[in-house]
Write a protein that holds these residues in place. Structure first.
Motif, PDB file in Angstrom:
ATOM      1  N   GLU A 106       0.577  -0.768  -0.100  1.00 57.48           N
ATOM      2  CA  GLU A 106       0.020   0.212  -0.452  1.00 57.48           C
ATOM      3  C   GLU A 106       0.465   1.661   0.061  1.00 57.48           C
ATOM      4  O   GLU A 106       0.280   2.315  -0.628  1.00 57.48           O
ATOM      5  CB  GLU A 106      -0.718   0.359   1.210  1.00 57.48           C
ATOM      6  N   VAL A 107       1.811   1.224   0.634  1.00 62.57           N
ATOM      7  CA  VAL A 107       2.976   2.742   1.145  1.00 62.57           C
ATOM      8  C   VAL A 107       3.576   2.902  -0.748  1.00 62.57           C
ATOM      9  O   VAL A 107       3.484   3.695  -1.121  1.00 62.57           O
ATOM     10  CB  VAL A 107       4.011   2.263   2.523  1.00 62.57           C
ATOM     11  N   LYS A 108       4.153   1.816  -1.122  1.00 60.82           N
ATOM     12  CA  LYS A 108       4.284   1.418  -2.357  1.00 60.82           C
ATOM     13  C   LYS A 108       3.645   2.209  -3.779  1.00 60.82           C
ATOM     14  O   LYS A 108       3.878   3.038  -4.331  1.00 60.82           O
ATOM     15  CB  LYS A 108       4.963   0.555  -2.721  1.00 60.82           C
ATOM     16  N   GLU A 109       2.265   1.458  -3.604  1.00 62.37           N
ATOM     17  CA  GLU A 109       1.337   2.164  -4.190  1.00 62.37           C
ATOM     18  C   GLU A 109       1.470   3.760  -3.996  1.00 62.37           C
ATOM     19  O   GLU A 109       0.761   4.954  -4.818  1.00 62.37           O
ATOM     20  CB  GLU A 109       0.633   1.563  -3.633  1.00 62.37           C
ATOM     21  N   ILE A 110       1.174   4.241  -2.961  1.00 65.61           N
ATOM     22  CA  ILE A 110       1.133   5.999  -2.633  1.00 65.61           C
ATOM     23  C   ILE A 110       2.480   6.792  -3.042  1.00 65.61           C
ATOM     24  O   ILE A 110       2.349   7.820  -3.612  1.00 65.61           O
ATOM     25  CB  ILE A 110       0.631   5.729  -0.865  1.00 65.61           C
ATOM     26  N   GLU A 111       3.763   5.800  -3.046  1.00 65.90           N
ATOM     27  CA  GLU A 111       4.404   6.414  -3.428  1.00 65.90           C
ATOM     28  C   GLU A 111       4.584   6.602  -5.135  1.00 65.90           C
ATOM     29  O   GLU A 111       4.973   7.923  -5.409  1.00 65.90           O
ATOM     30  CB  GLU A 111       5.666   5.589  -2.697  1.00 65.90           C
ATOM     31  N   LYS A 112       4.408   5.934  -5.904  1.00 65.76           N
ATOM     32  CA  LYS A 112       3.631   5.733  -6.883  1.00 65.76           C
ATOM     33  C   LYS A 112       3.259   6.785  -7.360  1.00 65.76           C
ATOM     34  O   LYS A 112       3.334   7.731  -8.429  1.00 65.76           O
ATOM     35  CB  LYS A 112       4.020   4.758  -7.570  1.00 65.76           C
ATOM     36  N   ARG A 113       1.831   6.999  -6.848  1.00 65.64           N
ATOM     37  CA  ARG A 113       1.039   8.004  -6.970  1.00 65.64           C
ATOM     38  C   ARG A 113       1.804   9.274  -7.238  1.00 65.64           C
ATOM     39  O   ARG A 113       1.175  10.087  -7.179  1.00 65.64           O
ATOM     40  CB  ARG A 113      -0.037   7.800  -6.248  1.00 65.64           C
ATOM     41  N   ASP A 114       2.168   9.253  -5.654  1.00 61.29           N
ATOM     42  CA  ASP A 114       2.516  10.989  -5.581  1.00 61.29           C
ATOM     43  C   ASP A 114       3.667  10.848  -6.632  1.00 61.29           C
ATOM     44  O   ASP A 114       3.792  12.469  -6.357  1.00 61.29           O
ATOM     45  CB  ASP A 114       2.768  10.861  -3.661  1.00 61.29           C
ATOM     46  N   SER A 115       4.079   9.953  -6.784  1.00 64.31           N
ATOM     47  CA  SER A 115       5.423  10.876  -7.761  1.00 64.31           C
ATOM     48  C   SER A 115       5.294  10.743  -8.713  1.00 64.31           C
ATOM     49  O   SER A 115       6.017  12.010  -9.123  1.00 64.31           O
ATOM     50  CB  SER A 115       6.258   9.289  -7.647  1.00 64.31           C
ATOM     51  N   VAL A 116       3.342  10.863  -9.724  1.00 64.90           N
ATOM     52  CA  VAL A 116       3.510  11.154  -9.997  1.00 64.90           C
ATOM     53  C   VAL A 116       2.811  12.857 -10.384  1.00 64.90           C
ATOM     54  O   VAL A 116       1.645  12.883 -10.732  1.00 64.90           O
ATOM     55  CB  VAL A 116       2.969  10.460 -11.440  1.00 64.90           C
ATOM     56  N   LEU A 117       2.722  13.482  -8.843  1.00 62.26           N
ATOM     57  CA  LEU A 117       2.507  14.812  -8.910  1.00 62.26           C
ATOM     58  C   LEU A 117       1.983  15.195  -9.662  1.00 62.26           C
ATOM     59  O   LEU A 117       3.180  15.271 -10.397  1.00 62.26           O
ATOM     60  CB  LEU A 117       2.183  14.990  -7.297  1.00 62.26           C
ATOM     61  N   THR A 118       1.244  16.604 -10.439  1.00 58.17           N
ATOM     62  CA  THR A 118       1.584  17.036 -10.914  1.00 58.17           C
ATOM     63  C   THR A 118       2.470  18.504 -10.507  1.00 58.17           C
ATOM     64  O   THR A 118       2.901  18.943  -9.801  1.00 58.17           O
ATOM     65  CB  THR A 118       0.462  18.852 -11.389  1.00 58.17           C
ATOM     66  N   PRO A 119       3.317  19.343 -11.868  1.00 58.72           N
ATOM     67  CA  PRO A 119       4.516  20.476 -11.098  1.00 58.72           C
ATOM     68  C   PRO A 119       4.002  21.128  -9.748  1.00 58.72           C
ATOM     69  O   PRO A 119       4.728  21.111  -8.902  1.00 58.72           O
ATOM     70  CB  PRO A 119       4.225  21.497 -12.124  1.00 58.72           C
ATOM     71  N   THR A 120       2.479  21.688  -9.997  1.00 59.05           N
ATOM     72  CA  THR A 120       2.071  22.539  -8.840  1.00 59.05           C
ATOM     73  C   THR A 120       1.345  21.382  -7.584  1.00 59.05           C
ATOM     74  O   THR A 120       1.983  21.815  -6.261  1.00 59.05           O
ATOM     75  CB  THR A 120       0.655  23.004  -9.477  1.00 59.05           C
TER      76      THR A 120
END
Length: 254
Positions: A23-37
């Motif tokens: 679950e943590v890895k999935e969250i990190e993966k999601r956060d890693s593609v956050l928009t520039p802003t």
């Protein structure tokens, strides 16, 4: 039966941890593609001063990843928050970019990266010691089988995370204290140097003035001597004038 129960508990605990880790890895993966802003906001959020002391936290990577992967992550994140890519938010983007660049500079260096990894090791060691002390206390109180908060893998990981942040903060405070001490020492040394420079300058000016006024002093002394000599001569003449002078002898004419 007790042994079987322990194995089942261990198996369940491992499965829970694996689920949590996934679950943590999935969250990190999601956060890693956050928009520039969103990435800029993450890096400049309230409390970011302490969060950003941890370069792994800044780059959103685990401490056990290879340097090549760290570099890839740095490049991706630095492009996202680069000021040129965020023309409507350049000032904040520049601040975020500087934070990312500083974190990469720390992690690309073997020595400074090892210091960061040592922080994680120390955090884990301190957390494990804290857990051992809790168990010892429960055993002393006659409650050896009572679970503790850190039995939950998520809580255990969070405890290590909190300890990591604390250790990075302690390191930063020590660094600031050493910097302040160094600045004060350099300031004191500079003040001493300035005092010595001013003393030498004053001595040099006094010597220069002394040399420049030498002839003037000599002339003054000569004038004084000359004036004293004239004064003596004048006094002597006045003294002679006041004395009775005998008449000149005139030979008798026959």
């Amino acid at each position: 039966m007790s042994s079987s129960l322990s194995k089942d508990q261990a198996s369940t605990s491992k499965e829970s941890f694996d689920d949590f880790y996934t679950e943590v890895k999935e969250i990190e993966k999601r956060d890693s593609v956050l928009t520039p802003t969103q990435q800029i906001d993450r890096l400049l959020r309230p409390g970011s001063t302490y969060f950003n002391l941890n370069p792994f936290e800044v780059l959103q990577i685990e401490p056990d990843v290879e340097v090549a992967d760290i570099k890839k992550r740095y490049r991706t994140l630095s492009i996202l928050v680069h000021p040129d890519k965020n023309p409507d938010n350049q000032e904040r983007a520049q601040n975020a970019f500087d934070i990312v660049a500083r974190s990469w500079k720390i992690l690309e260096n073997d020595l400074t990266r090892k210091k960061c990894l040592d922080v994680y090791e120390e955090a884990k060691g301190r957390t494990d010691h804290m857990i051992a002390e809790k168990r010892k206390k429960l055993k002393k109180e006659g409650r050896p089988m009572e679970p503790i908060l850190e039995d939950d893998p998520a809580k255990y990981k969070h405890a290590i995370y909190v300890m990591v942040m604390k250790l990075f903060a302690d390191m930063e405070r020590r660094r600031q204290k050493l910097d302040q001490r160094d600045q004060e020492e350099r300031k004191r040394k500079r003040e001493t140097e300035i005092e010595e420079e001013e003393r030498i300058k004053a001595d040099r000016e006094w010597q220069q003035n002394f040399e420049e006024s030498r002839q003037s002093r000599v002339n003054s002394w000569h004038d004084f001597q000359s004036g004293a000599s004239k004064s003596k001569k004048t006094k002597k003449q006045k003294h002679m004038t006041g004395m009775m002078v005998p008449p000149k002898f005139k030979p008798e004419t026959r």
